[in-house]
Design an enzyme around this catalytic site. Structure first.
Site, mmCIF file in Angstrom:
data_model
loop_
_atom_site.group_PDB
_atom_site.id
_atom_site.type_symbol
_atom_site.label_atom_id
_atom_site.label_comp_id
_atom_site.label_asym_id
_atom_site.label_seq_id
_atom_site.Cartn_x
_atom_site.Cartn_y
_atom_site.Cartn_z
ATOM 1 N N GLU A 1 -24.757 -63.396 26.635
ATOM 2 C CA GLU A 1 -23.590 -63.927 27.318
ATOM 3 C C GLU A 1 -23.969 -65.132 28.177
ATOM 4 O O GLU A 1 -25.144 -65.354 28.497
ATOM 5 C CB GLU A 1 -22.975 -62.821 28.191
ATOM 6 C CG GLU A 1 -21.752 -63.209 29.015
ATOM 7 C CD GLU A 1 -20.560 -63.666 28.180
ATOM 8 O OE1 GLU A 1 -20.665 -64.722 27.530
ATOM 9 O OE2 GLU A 1 -19.521 -62.970 28.201
ATOM 10 N N HIS B 1 -18.754 -56.726 22.150
ATOM 11 C CA HIS B 1 -19.193 -55.379 22.522
ATOM 12 C C HIS B 1 -18.045 -54.542 23.106
ATOM 13 O O HIS B 1 -17.018 -55.072 23.550
ATOM 14 C CB HIS B 1 -20.337 -55.456 23.533
ATOM 15 C CG HIS B 1 -19.929 -56.118 24.822
ATOM 16 N ND1 HIS B 1 -19.222 -55.467 25.811
ATOM 17 C CD2 HIS B 1 -20.132 -57.379 25.275
ATOM 18 C CE1 HIS B 1 -19.004 -56.288 26.816
ATOM 19 N NE2 HIS B 1 -19.548 -57.466 26.521
#
Length: 199
Positions: free
Chosen positions: A83, A10
């Site tokens: 994550e 990202h």
């Protein structure tokens, strides 16, 4: 069966700038992160992924949306691509974490496969994401797949898929950095790693 799998981290967030552990906290892209995502999407569209799958955390989802819009695809959200969970460390800088967990932080920084309080270890999160990617590769007819996720888990999954022992053999992708793998049906081949936007 030969497939191309793009690993794409990202864009930048304010937590990235401040050096804070993000983990599974839902921190959005900042203005630079949105610009990075838009620029990188322009660069990746020539690979023509037929499937785009992102973590359901907004920083990864919004990054994926830039590429999906260019290719007129509906992106898929997958919580398995989140994550690493950093537990009690999330939202804190390393200096702040060191105030309460100096020994644990030192072990983690040295590469130990340990779990922050309330979180998960590198091997746990890497295995979670590697299994998700393998599942996606085997359950789609798409020949090119874009996986949009997070720095720690993309590195961990990549190392597992490549059979690299120990952690830290690959660098963590920078914000909006990406890598490209080929999957032959038996072996994973790393074609590129660490390509990032010009900004």
């Amino acid at each position: 069966m030969t497939k191309t799998v793009i690993f794409w981290r990202h864009g930048q967030t304010d937590f990235n700038v401040a050096g804070r552990f993000q983990g599974q906290s839902d921190v959005p892209l900042n203005d630079l992160g949105r610009a990075q995502a838009a620029e990188t999407a322009q660069n990746l569209q020539h690979l023509h992924p037929e499937l785009i799958v992102s973590s359901d955390l907004s920083r990864a989802a919004e990054t994926a949306d830039h590429l999906a819009e260019l290719l007129d695809l509906e992106p898929v959200r997958d919580a398995r691509l989140r994550e690493t969970a950093f537990g009690d460390w999330e939202g804190s800088t390393r200096a702040e974490v060191a105030e309460n967990w100096a020994e644990e932080l030192a072990a983690w920084a040295a590469g130990a496969d340990m779990s922050p309080p309330g979180g998960e270890s590198r091997s746990q999160s890497g295995q979670r994401v590697a299994e998700a990617i393998v599942d996606l590769v085997y359950t789609t007819d798409a020949e090119t797949i874009a996986i949009v996720a997070h720095g720690a888990v993309l590195r961990g999954a990549a190392e597992i898929l490549l059979g690299l022992t120990g952690s830290g053999r690959l660098a963590v992708l920078g914000n909006c950095g990406h890598g490209e793998f080929g999957f032959t049906g038996e072996n994973w081949v790393l074609r590129s790693w660490g390509t990032r936007p010009a900004r």
